[in-house]
Design an enzyme around this catalytic site. Sequence first.
Site, PDB file in Angstrom:
ATOM      1  N   GLY A   1       0.839  -1.199   0.000  1.00 26.79           N
ATOM      2  CA  GLY A   1       0.000   0.000   0.000  1.00 26.79           C
ATOM      3  C   GLY A   1       0.864   1.235   0.000  1.00 26.79           C
ATOM      4  O   GLY A   1       2.058   1.166   0.312  1.00 26.79           O
TER       5      GLY A   1
ATOM      6  N   CYS B   1       5.340  -5.978   1.497  1.00 28.33           N
ATOM      7  CA  CYS B   1       5.738  -4.570   1.432  1.00 28.33           C
ATOM      8  C   CYS B   1       5.135  -3.776   2.599  1.00 28.33           C
ATOM      9  O   CYS B   1       5.510  -4.002   3.742  1.00 28.33           O
ATOM     10  CB  CYS B   1       5.356  -4.003   0.061  1.00 28.33           C
ATOM     11  N   TYR B   2       4.177  -2.900   2.352  1.00 30.95           N
ATOM     12  CA  TYR B   2       3.549  -2.195   3.483  1.00 30.95           C
ATOM     13  C   TYR B   2       2.987  -3.208   4.480  1.00 30.95           C
ATOM     14  O   TYR B   2       3.013  -2.989   5.693  1.00 30.95           O
ATOM     15  CB  TYR B   2       2.434  -1.260   2.992  1.00 30.95           C
TER      16      TYR B   2
ATOM     17  N   HIS C   1       7.492  -7.314  -3.859  1.00 32.34           N
ATOM     18  CA  HIS C   1       6.173  -7.740  -4.368  1.00 32.34           C
ATOM     19  C   HIS C   1       6.307  -9.058  -5.119  1.00 32.34           C
ATOM     20  O   HIS C   1       6.645  -9.060  -6.309  1.00 32.34           O
ATOM     21  CB  HIS C   1       5.604  -6.665  -5.298  1.00 32.34           C
TER      22      HIS C   1
ATOM     23  N   GLU D   1       4.014 -10.873  -6.230  1.00 29.88           N
ATOM     24  CA  GLU D   1       2.888 -11.102  -7.149  1.00 29.88           C
ATOM     25  C   GLU D   1       3.136 -10.562  -8.550  1.00 29.88           C
ATOM     26  O   GLU D   1       2.402 -10.899  -9.475  1.00 29.88           O
ATOM     27  CB  GLU D   1       1.592 -10.501  -6.580  1.00 29.88           C
TER      28      GLU D   1
ATOM     29  N   ASP E   1     -19.090 -12.884 -21.288  1.00 31.50           N
ATOM     30  CA  ASP E   1     -19.569 -12.805 -19.901  1.00 31.50           C
ATOM     31  C   ASP E   1     -21.069 -13.049 -19.793  1.00 31.50           C
ATOM     32  O   ASP E   1     -21.522 -13.879 -19.005  1.00 31.50           O
ATOM     33  CB  ASP E   1     -19.227 -11.436 -19.285  1.00 31.50           C
TER      34      ASP E   1
ATOM     35  N   LYS F   1     -11.711 -12.646 -15.733  1.00 32.45           N
ATOM     36  CA  LYS F   1     -12.096 -12.925 -17.124  1.00 32.45           C
ATOM     37  C   LYS F   1     -11.664 -14.326 -17.593  1.00 32.45           C
ATOM     38  O   LYS F   1     -12.455 -15.059 -18.189  1.00 32.45           O
ATOM     39  CB  LYS F   1     -11.456 -11.860 -18.029  1.00 32.45           C
TER      40      LYS F   1
END
Length: 525
Positions: A59, A86-87, A182, A184, A239, A381
């Site tokens: 963050g 991180c944060y 990070h 990710e 969708d 998606k």
Amino acid sequence: MTQDAHDRLLIIDFGSQVTQLIARRLRELNVYCEIHPFNKVDQAFLDAFAPKAVIFSGGPASVFAEGAPMPPAGVFDLGVPILGICYGQQVMMHCLGGKVERGHGTAEFGRAYVTPTPTTHPILSGWFDTDDGAGGREQVWMSHGDHVSEIAPGFQVLGTSPNAPFAITANPERHFYAVQFHPEVHHTPKGAKLYENFVRLAGFKGDWTMGAYREEAIRKIREQVGDERVICGLSGGVDSSVAAVLIHEAIGDQLTCVFVDHGLLRLGEAEQVVSMFRDTYNIPLIHADESDLFLGALEGVSDPEVKRKTIGRLFIEVFEKHAKSIGGAKFLAQGTLYPDVIESVSFSGGPSVTIKSHHNVGGLPEKMGMKLVEPLRELFKDEVRALGRELGLPQSFIGRHPFPGPGLAIRCPGEITREKLDILRRADAVYIDQIRKHGLYDDIWQAFAAILPMKTVGVMGDGRTYDYALALRAVTSVDGMTADYYPFTHDFLGETATRIINEVQGVNRVFYDCTSKPPGTIELE
Ligand code: XMP
């Protein structure tokens, strides 16, 4: 709707730009997770959610800031593994008795290399164990101003980077893990391994599959709807199609679909949608052919925003008219996806929450006073595509390129006429046929033809021609936010231009658009 039958992981969002990527990495491991903003997670929420593990996202805030975002104190007493990113690491150390310091020369942004300490731990399984010439270092992506200067009691250091002496830390006894980088993001190449190790250590079974999702979604739709009627706006896109087939599997003919044909569809598109839903799936379907209404209202309109607004307004009117004609439907089905509903955290002027709300089929109004059925609310998606496959929708349908709500209207810059639409439809069909024949369709994110608002001079046989010019567009992209033009070969472009001019009367010149986004947009309008 939550997936009660599964192990659940809670991601507490502190406002990082990449929190959604944490969820992506976990879903790839068949772990069910939900993202919730820190200021919505209190003790009652934790008790109700009953997570098997928790992740604190990164963050933009500093733990020193007044009112800095904090997790609820009780999270550390749940007895479940926690991973801070991180944060999330800083906040964890701050709460558990460690120290965080301000940047001043120790900030790191971008690529960094983490080196292991002699202490090993299974959270790092698959890291630092290959001799790839990097000397046992691993590349990670850092983005921090503050840094941890003293770890909390019970923690050990497992990895360091030049500006983050506590790049990877763990309290093995409590199963608390915290990293400064990070894992990710794509630029931490082995980051997914860290999540894999974390969920394995936390005891996740990896049982969140599409088959299981389908069964549970069907059960929940039945519970929600009972014996009431549902209407679903079908656009022909992936969708709304997947939502319709899933709901039909759950409640059969209590569902009616409304397909609004605005006269701005591609060649054969309306017939394909109608035949697939009505004939193959036997779903009650109203095919509202309203092309005269839409094309009449668009006559003489060349401003792109006026086009969009006109189409949006008429779409709602027509949908409401047909919804009424069904009579007595209490529920409106929508193909809303997870990225549309995640609450994001904003730090401008103190913590506040913005809820993104997106209505797939042309923005159906809330004033319709119907309850929503949104069975795809928890899916990304590509997961919707996987569910479509699970439901037996043909790959040719699931893998279709996105098609915008305003349809060909925004591929016909300037005034729209039936003649131009007809030329455009036929040229687009040849272009897409070429792409499919060369086996390129799945490599391209979106491809289409646009008819330009100009005529140019040409020569065909011995005669002069004065016909429309056409632009071809093809882009690669991940999410449509940025895009690169597709590098077709000259042979392909030449062959395609020749085919279009030979097969489509009214076109005598073809351009290929080599603009990326930015600065261009994908559509011409
Ligand atoms: P742009 O042109 O903004 O397009 O780069 C990004 C993606 O969004 C689609 N698009 C739309 N979709 N209504 C839609 O439903 C619209 O008004 C609209 N405008 C653009 C476009 O096809 C691409 O996939």
